[in-house]
Design a protein around this motif. Structure first.
Motif, PDB file in Angstrom:
ATOM      1  N   ALA A 269     -42.514  -7.045 -17.001  1.00  0.00           N
ATOM      2  CA  ALA A 269     -42.916  -8.457 -17.068  1.00  0.00           C
ATOM      3  C   ALA A 269     -41.774  -9.361 -17.537  1.00  0.00           C
ATOM      4  CB  ALA A 269     -44.126  -8.604 -17.976  1.00  0.00           C
ATOM      5  N   LEU A 270     -40.756  -8.758 -18.178  1.00  0.00           N
ATOM      6  CA  LEU A 270     -39.636  -9.573 -18.655  1.00  0.00           C
ATOM      7  C   LEU A 270     -38.807 -10.120 -17.490  1.00  0.00           C
ATOM      8  CD1 LEU A 270     -38.287  -7.276 -21.539  1.00  0.00           C
ATOM      9  CD2 LEU A 270     -39.836  -9.229 -21.725  1.00  0.00           C
ATOM     10  N   HIS A 271     -38.984  -9.528 -16.313  1.00  0.00           N
ATOM     11  CA  HIS A 271     -38.185  -9.966 -15.161  1.00  0.00           C
ATOM     12  C   HIS A 271     -38.918 -10.979 -14.288  1.00  0.00           C
ATOM     13  CE1 HIS A 271     -35.043  -7.152 -16.158  1.00  0.00           C
ATOM     14  NE2 HIS A 271     -35.963  -6.238 -16.353  1.00  0.00           N
ATOM     15  N   ILE A 272     -40.030 -11.485 -14.822  1.00  0.00           N
ATOM     16  CA  ILE A 272     -40.695 -12.577 -14.118  1.00  0.00           C
ATOM     17  C   ILE A 272     -40.114 -13.869 -14.677  1.00  0.00           C
ATOM     18  CG2 ILE A 272     -42.895 -13.718 -13.644  1.00  0.00           C
ATOM     19  CD1 ILE A 272     -44.203 -10.925 -14.228  1.00  0.00           C
ATOM     20  N   GLU A 273     -39.444 -14.630 -13.820  1.00  0.00           N
ATOM     21  CA  GLU A 273     -38.772 -15.840 -14.288  1.00  0.00           C
ATOM     22  C   GLU A 273     -39.646 -17.054 -13.991  1.00  0.00           C
ATOM     23  OE1 GLU A 273     -35.236 -15.887 -11.920  1.00  0.00           O
ATOM     24  OE2 GLU A 273     -34.764 -13.796 -12.375  1.00  0.00           O
ATOM     25  N   THR A 274     -39.208 -18.191 -14.533  1.00  0.00           N
ATOM     26  CA  THR A 274     -39.812 -19.432 -14.061  1.00  0.00           C
ATOM     27  C   THR A 274     -38.683 -20.338 -13.591  1.00  0.00           C
ATOM     28  OG1 THR A 274     -39.816 -20.244 -16.330  1.00  0.00           O
ATOM     29  CG2 THR A 274     -41.913 -19.460 -15.477  1.00  0.00           C
ATOM     30  N   GLN A 275     -38.937 -21.046 -12.510  1.00  0.00           N
ATOM     31  CA  GLN A 275     -37.958 -22.009 -11.998  1.00  0.00           C
ATOM     32  C   GLN A 275     -38.688 -23.328 -11.820  1.00  0.00           C
ATOM     33  OE1 GLN A 275     -35.682 -20.811  -8.579  1.00  0.00           O
ATOM     34  NE2 GLN A 275     -35.055 -18.865  -9.497  1.00  0.00           N
ATOM     35  N   GLY A 276     -38.317 -24.283 -12.675  1.00  0.00           N
ATOM     36  CA  GLY A 276     -38.976 -25.579 -12.626  1.00  0.00           C
ATOM     37  C   GLY A 276     -40.484 -25.460 -12.770  1.00  0.00           C
ATOM     38  N   VAL A 278     -42.335 -22.971 -12.013  1.00  0.00           N
ATOM     39  CA  VAL A 278     -42.969 -22.093 -11.018  1.00  0.00           C
ATOM     40  C   VAL A 278     -42.582 -20.638 -11.319  1.00  0.00           C
ATOM     41  CG1 VAL A 278     -43.067 -21.501  -8.562  1.00  0.00           C
ATOM     42  CG2 VAL A 278     -42.912 -23.901  -9.278  1.00  0.00           C
ATOM     43  N   TYR A 279     -43.566 -19.756 -11.347  1.00  0.00           N
ATOM     44  CA  TYR A 279     -43.251 -18.335 -11.560  1.00  0.00           C
ATOM     45  C   TYR A 279     -42.425 -17.829 -10.401  1.00  0.00           C
ATOM     46  CZ  TYR A 279     -46.453 -18.423 -15.417  1.00  0.00           C
ATOM     47  OH  TYR A 279     -47.052 -18.722 -16.592  1.00  0.00           O
ATOM     48  N   TRP A 280     -41.433 -17.009 -10.741  1.00  0.00           N
ATOM     49  CA  TRP A 280     -40.458 -16.639  -9.722  1.00  0.00           C
ATOM     50  C   TRP A 280     -39.970 -15.210  -9.931  1.00  0.00           C
ATOM     51  CZ3 TRP A 280     -39.187 -20.908  -6.497  1.00  0.00           C
ATOM     52  CH2 TRP A 280     -38.339 -20.587  -5.432  1.00  0.00           C
ATOM     53  N   VAL A 281     -40.138 -14.394  -8.928  1.00  0.00           N
ATOM     54  CA  VAL A 281     -39.483 -13.075  -8.906  1.00  0.00           C
ATOM     55  C   VAL A 281     -38.632 -13.075  -7.656  1.00  0.00           C
ATOM     56  CG1 VAL A 281     -39.778 -10.570  -8.741  1.00  0.00           C
ATOM     57  CG2 VAL A 281     -41.344 -11.912 -10.140  1.00  0.00           C
ATOM     58  N   PRO A 282     -37.332 -13.359  -7.824  1.00  0.00           N
ATOM     59  CA  PRO A 282     -36.504 -13.511  -6.635  1.00  0.00           C
ATOM     60  C   PRO A 282     -36.296 -12.192  -5.903  1.00  0.00           C
ATOM     61  CG  PRO A 282     -35.170 -13.646  -8.629  1.00  0.00           C
ATOM     62  CD  PRO A 282     -36.598 -13.559  -9.073  1.00  0.00           C
ATOM     63  N   ASN A 283     -36.226 -12.285  -4.603  1.00  0.00           N
ATOM     64  CA  ASN A 283     -35.778 -11.153  -3.814  1.00  0.00           C
ATOM     65  C   ASN A 283     -34.323 -10.921  -4.225  1.00  0.00           C
ATOM     66  OD1 ASN A 283     -34.656  -9.531  -1.850  1.00  0.00           O
ATOM     67  ND2 ASN A 283     -35.757 -10.517  -0.158  1.00  0.00           N
ATOM     68  N   PRO A 284     -33.983  -9.722  -4.673  1.00  0.00           N
ATOM     69  CA  PRO A 284     -32.620  -9.497  -5.195  1.00  0.00           C
ATOM     70  C   PRO A 284     -31.525  -9.748  -4.161  1.00  0.00           C
ATOM     71  CG  PRO A 284     -33.866  -7.437  -5.071  1.00  0.00           C
ATOM     72  CD  PRO A 284     -34.837  -8.539  -4.812  1.00  0.00           C
ATOM     73  N   PHE A 291     -41.016 -13.529  -4.539  1.00  0.00           N
ATOM     74  CA  PHE A 291     -42.050 -12.539  -4.247  1.00  0.00           C
ATOM     75  C   PHE A 291     -43.417 -12.904  -4.836  1.00  0.00           C
ATOM     76  CE2 PHE A 291     -38.549  -9.139  -3.787  1.00  0.00           C
ATOM     77  CZ  PHE A 291     -38.512  -9.323  -2.405  1.00  0.00           C
ATOM     78  N   VAL A 292     -43.427 -13.886  -5.728  1.00  0.00           N
ATOM     79  CA  VAL A 292     -44.730 -14.271  -6.294  1.00  0.00           C
ATOM     80  C   VAL A 292     -45.057 -15.734  -5.962  1.00  0.00           C
ATOM     81  CG1 VAL A 292     -44.703 -12.554  -8.127  1.00  0.00           C
ATOM     82  CG2 VAL A 292     -43.703 -14.782  -8.564  1.00  0.00           C
ATOM     83  N   ASP A 293     -44.623 -16.188  -4.792  1.00  0.00           N
ATOM     84  CA  ASP A 293     -44.879 -17.604  -4.461  1.00  0.00           C
ATOM     85  C   ASP A 293     -46.372 -17.915  -4.396  1.00  0.00           C
ATOM     86  OD1 ASP A 293     -45.156 -16.082  -2.210  1.00  0.00           O
ATOM     87  OD2 ASP A 293     -44.094 -17.445  -0.860  1.00  0.00           O
ATOM     88  N   ARG A 294     -47.173 -16.907  -4.124  1.00  0.00           N
ATOM     89  CA  ARG A 294     -48.613 -17.179  -4.028  1.00  0.00           C
ATOM     90  C   ARG A 294     -49.273 -17.379  -5.394  1.00  0.00           C
ATOM     91  NH1 ARG A 294     -52.229 -13.749  -0.927  1.00  0.00           N
ATOM     92  NH2 ARG A 294     -51.236 -12.011  -1.970  1.00  0.00           N
ATOM     93  N   TRP A 295     -48.545 -17.034  -6.465  1.00  0.00           N
ATOM     94  CA  TRP A 295     -49.113 -17.216  -7.809  1.00  0.00           C
ATOM     95  C   TRP A 295     -49.358 -18.696  -8.112  1.00  0.00           C
ATOM     96  CZ3 TRP A 295     -46.378 -13.474 -11.798  1.00  0.00           C
ATOM     97  CH2 TRP A 295     -46.654 -12.156 -11.439  1.00  0.00           C
ATOM     98  N   GLN A 296     -48.594 -19.540  -7.427  1.00  0.00           N
ATOM     99  CA  GLN A 296     -48.700 -20.969  -7.676  1.00  0.00           C
ATOM    100  C   GLN A 296     -50.077 -21.496  -7.267  1.00  0.00           C
ATOM    101  OE1 GLN A 296     -46.519 -22.129  -9.388  1.00  0.00           O
ATOM    102  NE2 GLN A 296     -46.943 -24.320  -9.367  1.00  0.00           N
ATOM    103  N   SER A 297     -50.463 -21.159  -6.046  1.00  0.00           N
ATOM    104  CA  SER A 297     -51.750 -21.671  -5.569  1.00  0.00           C
ATOM    105  C   SER A 297     -52.915 -20.790  -6.023  1.00  0.00           C
ATOM    106  CB  SER A 297     -51.731 -21.773  -4.051  1.00  0.00           C
ATOM    107  OG  SER A 297     -51.412 -20.525  -3.495  1.00  0.00           O
ATOM    108  N   LYS A 298     -52.619 -19.524  -6.342  1.00  0.00           N
ATOM    109  CA  LYS A 298     -53.697 -18.615  -6.773  1.00  0.00           C
ATOM    110  C   LYS A 298     -53.354 -17.981  -8.115  1.00  0.00           C
ATOM    111  CE  LYS A 298     -55.324 -17.414  -2.186  1.00  0.00           C
ATOM    112  NZ  LYS A 298     -55.025 -16.523  -1.066  1.00  0.00           N
ATOM    113  N   PRO A 299     -53.577 -18.717  -9.215  1.00  0.00           N
ATOM    114  CA  PRO A 299     -53.215 -18.195 -10.549  1.00  0.00           C
ATOM    115  C   PRO A 299     -53.925 -16.880 -10.863  1.00  0.00           C
ATOM    116  CG  PRO A 299     -54.111 -20.441 -10.688  1.00  0.00           C
ATOM    117  CD  PRO A 299     -54.197 -20.046  -9.265  1.00  0.00           C
ATOM    118  N   LYS A 300     -55.011 -16.634 -10.143  1.00  0.00           N
ATOM    119  CA  LYS A 300     -55.754 -15.391 -10.359  1.00  0.00           C
ATOM    120  C   LYS A 300     -54.892 -14.161 -10.051  1.00  0.00           C
ATOM    121  CE  LYS A 300     -60.422 -14.058  -9.922  1.00  0.00           C
ATOM    122  NZ  LYS A 300     -61.584 -13.839  -9.119  1.00  0.00           N
ATOM    123  N   LEU A 301     -53.969 -14.331  -9.108  1.00  0.00           N
ATOM    124  CA  LEU A 301     -53.126 -13.198  -8.731  1.00  0.00           C
ATOM    125  C   LEU A 301     -52.213 -12.797  -9.877  1.00  0.00           C
ATOM    126  CD1 LEU A 301     -52.108 -14.152  -5.086  1.00  0.00           C
ATOM    127  CD2 LEU A 301     -53.835 -12.526  -5.845  1.00  0.00           C
TER     128      LEU A 301
END
Lengths: 375, 234
Positions: A269-276, A278-284, A291-301
């Motif tokens: 979980a330490l590698h989940i970033e936020t950018q502005g 928005v939760y962000w797990v960048p494709n390396p 990889f978590v762009d859907r977390w924005q519209s669906k916080p349930k995920l």
């Protein structure tokens, strides 16, 4: 954790990993099957031969993190990319690309009989006891990215049809696989060396897929745990690429599966970033892809992911720490599926070892703990 | 029967009770008159539905005035780093089970080896094993040195800032609490209706020297010279 307990859990997890894995012969069979598909696409009479099609594996088959589906009837999923190298997204629409590949596959009687159209790819259902199907994803080179001087002619960034076939989606499975390999290269070499010694062969002659590193095993176990937990909640299931990326980022070259797993669930979980915000797990290999762009519209995920991770921590830690082998197997069976765990346990331990001895250690329920202090 | 024999009987009886539950341990007279318990301590414990288990090689040392003072415990298997971050005193290797007064207070409730292990040591080991899987302590931890001591007393007294705590500790050090005095915490209430009962209970678990030492540590932490006092409050 005592060393015996650690050794026993490692032994069980190693065998369980093998159990979840595709076998060497299945691997070889899949390889010869997809090479045959490649040959068919490239044959002289093929309409698409002029586009220079190539076929290569991607995803878990490529990464060595395949997980056998729960239940005995289900099949392994082998993901392939079919890249038409001499075509590009200006000359063809995503829908046309999918049809081009599909048409050529249908022209073969054998393939036609086992072809199943999916959202954006074609599935070949092999019925020869191979226990797998192959998903062939049509692709063209991604021209929006400057071509890299790759050693092989392609295997670079690609464009693939998005789900609705309306637009292009960008991907780079090869670069991702290289990144993943880099994260575990120390243990990968060690594992190949060990196998080479036991077979009296040269390290160079041991293909990478014949061995598994603790990282690969940990990813397999986490994915299986995810499959069990989300069996009835498929919409909230964390994606394999997310689990794989966070696990590879957390892995610190641990030699044992248990220690790798422990570090990974601790740090994921330490590698989940936020950018502005928005939760962000960048494709390396493509920091723009989240990889978590859907977390924005669906916080349930996000909640589903975090509560799954917490459950994985709890269940793996308690299973690994059981005192007797028997109770450890029971505990793993509850979290990873009874079938595979029992088979693995039978392979890893003698019946004697599996006897669940009643534990003499008192089990305490902690209430009113004191906070430890450091002087 | 001398006083020494009585004490020995207590130690033996307590050890027998302990070893019934924790079989990997044994009792030894390390030096004449100094008793230790050592061996493998296997525990299983659950907190908030999460079970943890583990085995650690430990050494429990009984102080000369046992059971008036609680034992000390360290680990001998090198599984836990000797670092303040792991709540181990770097020099002695002893576990920092909690604030000193808290350890004594808990031990005084049931001054025997079994409860010491069950109620303090297992909690501590649980927390360390939990941390190795979850990356955080299950029920929090106190900060290092003076900051941690202040946090402990603030939580204990339900006050914030260092002044009320220092006033309460001064009263505890002097050991005179008149029921009708105003409470030193500054609440404006009478002592008997505020911290009076709590202070009276604490007197049994600390000497004036202990209190003075904690006060000095807190003062050092909040003093303007200490640039690390990031949480300094008025």
């Amino acid at each position: 954790m005592s060393t015996q307990v650690l050794a026993a859990s490692n032994q069980l997890l190693e065998v369980l990993g093998e159990q979840l894995d595709i076998t060497d012969s299945q691997h070889e069979a899949a390889k010869s099957h997809y090479k045959a598909v490649g040959a068919w696409l490239n044959q002289e009479d093929s309409e698409i031969a002029k586009y220079n099609p190539i076929i290569f594996p991607q995803g878990s088959f490529r990464l060595g993190t395949v997980v056998r589906p729960i239940g005995d009837v289900d099949e392994y999923d082998v993901d392939l990319v079919c890249e038409l190298q001499a075509l590009n997204q200006r000359a063809v629409t995503p829908l046309q690309l999918k049809e081009l590949v599909g048409k050529r596959l249908r022209e073969n009687k054998k393939y036609d009989a086992m072809l199943e159209p999916l959202n954006r790819c074609w599935r070949l259902n092999y019925a020869d006891g191979a226990r797998f199907h192959m998903d062939i994803l049509p692709a063209v080179p991604d021209l929006t990215v400057a071509p890299t001087p790759a050693p092989s002619k392609s295997f670079g960034p690609i464009s693939i049809p998005d789900r609705s076939l309306n637009d292009w989606y960008y991907s780079n499975p090869t670069a991702f696989a290289e990144w993943f390999k880099e994260r575990m290269k120390v243990q990968l070499f060690a594992a190949r060396e060990k196998l080479a010694k036991s077979l009296r062969e040269h390290v160079e002659d041991i293909p990478e897929y014949r061995v598994r590193t603790p990282l690969q095993r940990a990813v397999q176990l986490l994915k299986r745990h995810r499959d069990v937990v989300f069996q009835n909640l498929p919409d909230e299931r964390p994606s394999s690429i997310l689990i794989t990326t966070l696990a590879a980022r957390s892995y610190g070259n641990q030699v044992s599966i248990v220690e790798a797993l422990q570090t990974i669930v601790r740090d994921m979980a330490l590698h989940i970033e936020t950018q502005g915000g928005v939760y962000w797990v960048p494709n390396p290999v493509n920091s723009k892809e989240n990889f978590v762009d859907r977390w924005q519209s669906k916080p349930k995920l996000r909640e589903a992911f975090l509560s799954w991770l917490d459950r994985a921590r709890g269940e793996f830690s308690s299973a690994v720490l059981q005192e007797s082998t028997g109770s450890m197997v029971k505990s793993f069976a509850a979290s990873l599926g009874e079938g595979s765990v029992k088979v693995a346990a039978a392979k890893a331990f003698s019946a004697d070892e599996l006897q669940a001895r009643p534990s003499s250690t008192p089990r305490i329920v902690i209430t009113e703990p004191s906070k430890p202090h450091a002087a | 029967m001398t006083e020494n024999d009585v004490c020995l009987d207590i130690i033996h009886a307590q050890f027998n009770e302990l070893v019934e539950h924790y079989q990997g341990l044994s009792l030894h007279e390390d030096q004449p008159g100094r008793w230790i318990v050592r061996g493998d301590l296997t525990f299983r414990a659950e907190y908030n539905g999460v079970e943890m288990a583990g085995t650690f090689s430990v050494l429990i040392t009984l102080p000369d005035d046992y059971p008036a003072s609680p034992p000390k415990i360290c680990e001998t298997g090198e599984q836990i780093p000797r670092e303040a971050d792991f709540h181990v005193y770097p020099t002695t290797g002893n576990f920092c089970l909690g604030a000193q007064i808290e350890v004594r207070r808990k031990f005084a409730q049931n001054p025997d080896l079994l409860h010491f292990v069950k109620d303090q040591v297992v909690h501590f080991l649980y927390a360390l094993v939990y941390r190795s899987w979850f990356g955080k302590m299950p029920w929090g931890e106190l900060s290092h040195s003076g900051k941690g001591i202040l946090e402990y007393y603030n939580e204990l007294f339900h006050v914030s800032g260092h002044k009320p705590t220092l006033h309460l500790l001064l009263a505890l050090h002097d050991r005179v609490f008149h029921r009708t005095w105003m409470c030193p915490c500054g609440s404006g209430r009478k002592l008997r209706k505020c911290h009076g009962p709590q202070l009276k209970e604490l007197v049994a678990h600390c000497t004036p020297e202990d209190v003075l030492s904690d006060m000095k540590t807190i003062l050092d932490y909040v003093s303007p010279k200490n640039t690390n006092a990031d949480a300094r409050q008025p």
